[in-house]
Structures are given as C-alpha cells and as structure tokens.
Scaffold this active site. Structure first.
Site, PDB file in Angstrom:
ATOM      1  N   SER A   1       0.846  -1.195   0.000  1.00 56.34           N
ATOM      2  CA  SER A   1       0.000   0.000   0.000  1.00 56.34           C
ATOM      3  C   SER A   1       0.879   1.241   0.000  1.00 56.34           C
ATOM      4  O   SER A   1       2.098   1.152   0.124  1.00 56.34           O
ATOM      5  CB  SER A   1      -0.893   0.000   1.244  1.00 56.34           C
ATOM      6  OG  SER A   1      -0.082   0.204   2.381  1.00 56.34           O
ATOM      7  N   LYS A   2       0.252   2.364  -0.095  1.00 55.28           N
ATOM      8  CA  LYS A   2       0.955   3.651  -0.125  1.00 55.28           C
ATOM      9  C   LYS A   2       1.850   3.826   1.092  1.00 55.28           C
ATOM     10  O   LYS A   2       2.937   4.378   1.010  1.00 55.28           O
ATOM     11  CB  LYS A   2      -0.071   4.796  -0.141  1.00 55.28           C
ATOM     12  CG  LYS A   2      -0.449   5.182  -1.535  1.00 55.28           C
ATOM     13  CD  LYS A   2      -1.117   6.541  -1.531  1.00 55.28           C
ATOM     14  CE  LYS A   2      -1.507   6.907  -2.941  1.00 55.28           C
ATOM     15  NZ  LYS A   2      -0.770   7.958  -3.511  1.00 55.28           N
ATOM     16  N   ARG A   3       1.349   3.335   2.200  1.00 56.58           N
ATOM     17  CA  ARG A   3       2.079   3.401   3.466  1.00 56.58           C
ATOM     18  C   ARG A   3       3.493   2.816   3.311  1.00 56.58           C
ATOM     19  O   ARG A   3       4.426   3.200   3.982  1.00 56.58           O
ATOM     20  CB  ARG A   3       1.238   2.596   4.456  1.00 56.58           C
ATOM     21  CG  ARG A   3       1.765   2.372   5.822  1.00 56.58           C
ATOM     22  CD  ARG A   3       0.600   1.775   6.645  1.00 56.58           C
ATOM     23  NE  ARG A   3       0.129   0.510   6.088  1.00 56.58           N
ATOM     24  CZ  ARG A   3       0.681  -0.668   6.358  1.00 56.58           C
ATOM     25  NH1 ARG A   3       1.704  -0.752   7.145  1.00 56.58           N
ATOM     26  NH2 ARG A   3       0.179  -1.774   5.834  1.00 56.58           N
TER      27      ARG A   3
END
Ligand code: GLU
Length: 464
Positions: free
Chosen positions: A238-240
């Site tokens: 994910s972006k995280r």
C-alpha cells in the site's frame, strides 16, 4: 519458433502502479528478447471507472519507462460487435446456449449447492431447454461436464483445475454485453498473442478462458501469472509502504532506469546480479526464472539503485531526464550544454533528479540572490577569510575565465606565495561562490559563473 507476441492490458481506472508496471516490463522484455511484438490493450469496459486521463497517464508512464509498443492501441469498448460475433459462433457450433434464468433463480441454485456442501454454481438447467434469444436472456458457455483444465504456467508450473470447479459461465450478459473473460479471449486471439503474462489475481480466470478457447477451436496461448508485490512487512502493498503510482516516482525525480531494474529484479533473477542495463535485460529475459513467490517491496534498495544510475547514466541521457526538472525549478530556459556540465559536477551529490536540479540553484541566480548557509558564514567568512577573498578578487579580475586550469593556478599560487594552507582559502571561496561549504571543484564553478558573476560574489562576501 513462431513470433512471440505479448500484450499488456491495463484497465484505465487509475494511474499505472508498480505492480502493473512490472507486468508490463516483463511482457515488453519477453517480446523484445525474441524479436516479437508488444501490444497495448485498454480494458475500458468498466464505463463508470474508466477515464481517458488514466489511459493518457498509463501511456505516459509506459513512455517514461521506455516501453515502446507496437501497432495501434486497442480499446475494448470499441470491439463489442467483434466479441459478440464470437459468441454467435459458439451458439452456432453448440458450445453455448441461451439462458433465461433470472439472477434470483441462479442465486437459489448456488444456495442449494452450498447447502449440499458443493461448490456454488449454476446448475445448467437451460442447457437443454432451447430457450433462444429474448429479453433478459444471457448466453452461457456449455462447459464440459468432466475432466480437467490443465496448463503449464511460465511462473507457477503446472496448474490443473477440475471442471467441476467451474460452471457454465455467462459469456454474453442479458444487456447484450460480452463478459470480461469472453472479451479477453477474443482479443488475445485476434491480436495474435502467444504469451499472456499478467498478475496472479487473474489465475482463476485462466481455466475459464481456456474453456472458451477450446470451445472456439482456437490455439491456447502460454500463460504466466506473476505474484503480487508485497509490502516490506509481507502484507498487501500500500501507499504506506512507499509504493505509489509510477508517475509519482517520476515527479519525485527517480530515474526510470532504476525503477525498471528494481522491478524486474523484484520478480526475476539472473544469478545474484543486481544491476542490469536495459540491453542486458532484453538479452537475458527469456521468460525463465520468474519468481513464483511474492516478493517484498524494499524502498531502500530502490534508492540504492537510483543512486547507482544517478552516478553512472551517460550524461546526455541524464540531461534529457533532468531538463523538465530544471524547468520546474523555475530557472527559465537553461542551455542544455550548461545543464549537462552542471549535471556532471553535481550528480554525485544528489540522490534524485529533483535534488540535482535544485543543486544548480546557486549557479543560476545572481550574486545578490545568493543566500548563505549560516554554518558556512560562521566558519569561513571570518575576518581572515574575507581578507583572502579580497586578495583573490584582485587576482581573478585580471584572469582569463576561458581556461579552468588558469583559475585553479591562481588559487594555488596565492596559497603558496602567502605560505597558507589550502583550507584557509577553499572554504571562504566556496561560501562566497555557492553559499555553502562543500560542492564541486571551484575552478569548474567559476567557469560556469563567468568572470563578472564570480567577481560580484567575491565582492559581496568581502563586504558582508
Ligand atoms: N485488465 C486486467 C487488469 O488490469 C488485465 C487482464 C489481463 O491481463 O488479462 O488487471
């Protein structure tokens, strides 16, 4: 061997992400390795979520990554009639049938199967009912009742699925639109695709698609399903985790060479080699050695590769990539030869293109606009430091700035003649010319600044 033809088939419902980019790179490499074709197909049948701006963005990312494609783009929405002509063929050859079951009836069948502990599926009740076309009728594939669908996946090895796991899938919906699997089979056949490489989220579609190929009597391509990219914590990426759209990496100043190298290595290996030029990848990537297990995204390794390419890319190539960043930094139009020269001086000191363009700032503004780093002023623009600058200013006022060696000699002569150490002179010069301690070879800096600007900077520092 027949000509290898691959395709990348993005759905334009968002920008190109790194997982998709890796699939595209594999498809491109396989085609280029075998001297074949690489096609792009835009799977835009989700009318609500598909947007032209995403298609444009995906194409821009392709170009940036260096993945040129062959022939025209194919848009699925423009090919409905073609897909339905194949549905008609299946109706004619008895491999498909009209079905009048309502969604509620089909749900009930599934429920019934589930209650018996069986796989929820359509029970095939319209197979023999000769329903014919009509309002609300869909078309289903008449799937074999026994046997297995077996294919040899390029990545995962042999995959076998018992047909009892599948049911008579809908190939044309009641609204007249072909279903996804139907469209993909027709497209891949019509486009002459020999190798389908895609994400393994599609692996369950493959046996269904093979049944359609078989019903149409068409050759089945070779499939390769690449596992998804996981986050460093082995969870869904994910972006995280720092995983973003390709365009975001581009905007941040990453080099496409680094991203391509990184992504290929993330799903493929050639011994323990880590760094590959594109030419090497084309030479080596023959479809073998793709990893069957999911790899974890490692932002540090991507940065490491980027630093490598920042240092080693041929200067003209680096310059081409850098020009848009120079423009974005607001320096106006800067001569390309000058950008190249500055890139050669600063590339080792910047970790990406954005930083590199920013490093040019002290050289592209005027003496009055130059700001001084506090630490530099404190350490180097002392009383003594400014005395040296005043003396050097006089010497440089007489100098010919066309020759870097002369500029260097002036500084050395000054140090020698006054029995100084170079570190008494270098740091004040750096702060005066660049605003900070550090930076590249001073005579190179002076050559770029030119005589008037160099003298103006020395003057300003002397009088600070
Ligand atoms: N449009 C599909 C996707 O974006 C690709 C399907 C395929 O490659 O067959 O996931």
């Amino acid at each position: 061997m027949a000509k290898v033809v691959t395709r990348f088939a993005p759905s334009p419902t968002g920008h190109l992400h790194i997982g998709g980019a890796r699939t595209a790179i594999f498809c491109w490499l396989l085609a280029r390795h075998f001297g074949g074709d690489y096609h792009l197909r835009i799977e835009d049948t989700d009318l609500e979520r598909s947007k032209q701006e995403y298609t444009d963005s995906i194409l821009a990312s392709m170009r940036w990554l260096g993945l040129d494609w062959d022939g025209d783009l194919n848009y699925q929405t423009q090919r409905t009639a073609l897909y339905n002509s194949y549905v008609d063929k299946l109706l004619e050859n008895g491999h498909a049938y009209w079905c009048s079951c309502t969604p509620e009836e089909v749900d009930a069948m599934r429920e019934e199967a589930r209650a018996k502990g069986l796989k929820p599926r359509y029970n095939g009740q319209c197979r023999t009912r000769n329903v014919g076309a009509g309002e609300g009728h869909c078309v289903r594939l008449k799937a074999p009742l026994t046997g297995k669908v077996v294919f040899n996946d390029m990545v995962k090895g042999t995959i076998a699925v018992d047909v009892s796991e599948l049911d008579d899938m809908v190939i044309r919906r009641a609204d007249g639109m072909p279903t996804y699997n139907m469209a993909v089979v027709v497209d891949d056949y019509e486009m002459g695709i020999t190798h389908v490489i895609r994400g393994d989220d599609h692996v369950s579609n493959t046996p269904k698609q093979i049944l359609i190929y078989q019903a149409l009597g068409l050759p089945v391509p070779i499939f390769g399903h690449v596992p998804m990219i996981l986050g460093p914590d082995k969870q869904k990426l994910s972006k995280r985790h720092g995983a973003r759209a390709v365009i975001e990496y581009q905007d941040d100043g990453l080099l496409p060479q680094a991203l391509v190298n990184y992504l290929v290595r993330l799903g493929w290996s050639h011994g323990d080699q880590e760094i590959f030029t594109l030419e090497e990848l084309v030479k080596l990537f023959d479809g073998n050695n793709m990893n069957a297990s999911a790899a974890a995204f490692d932002p540090d390794k991507l940065q490491w590769l980027n630093a490598h390419y920042m240092r080693t890319l041929p200067l003209p190539e680096l310059t081409e990539l850098l020009l848009p960043f120079v423009e974005k930094a607001g320096f106006g139009t800067v001569d390309k030869a000058l950008v190249e020269k500055m890139a050669s001086l600063f590339r080792e000191r910047a970790s990406n293109l954005k930083e590199l363009a920013e490093a040019f700032r002290p050289l592209l503004i005027s003496a009055e606009q130059l700001s001084y780093a506090e630490a530099g002023v404190k350490k180097a623009l002392t009383e003594e430091g400014r005395q040296h600058l005043a003396a050097l200013r006089l010497a440089y006022a007489e100098a010919d700035f066309g020759d870097t060696a002369t500029l260097e000699k002036i500084m050395h002569d000054y140090v020698e003649q006054n029995s100084l150490k170079f570190k008494q002179v270098g740091p004040p010069m750096r702060v005066a010319l660049l605003g900070y301690l550090g930076g590249p070879h001073l005579p190179d800096v002076m050559t770029i600044l030119g005589k008037a600007e160099t003298l103006a900077r020395l003057e300003r520092a002397v009088n600070l």
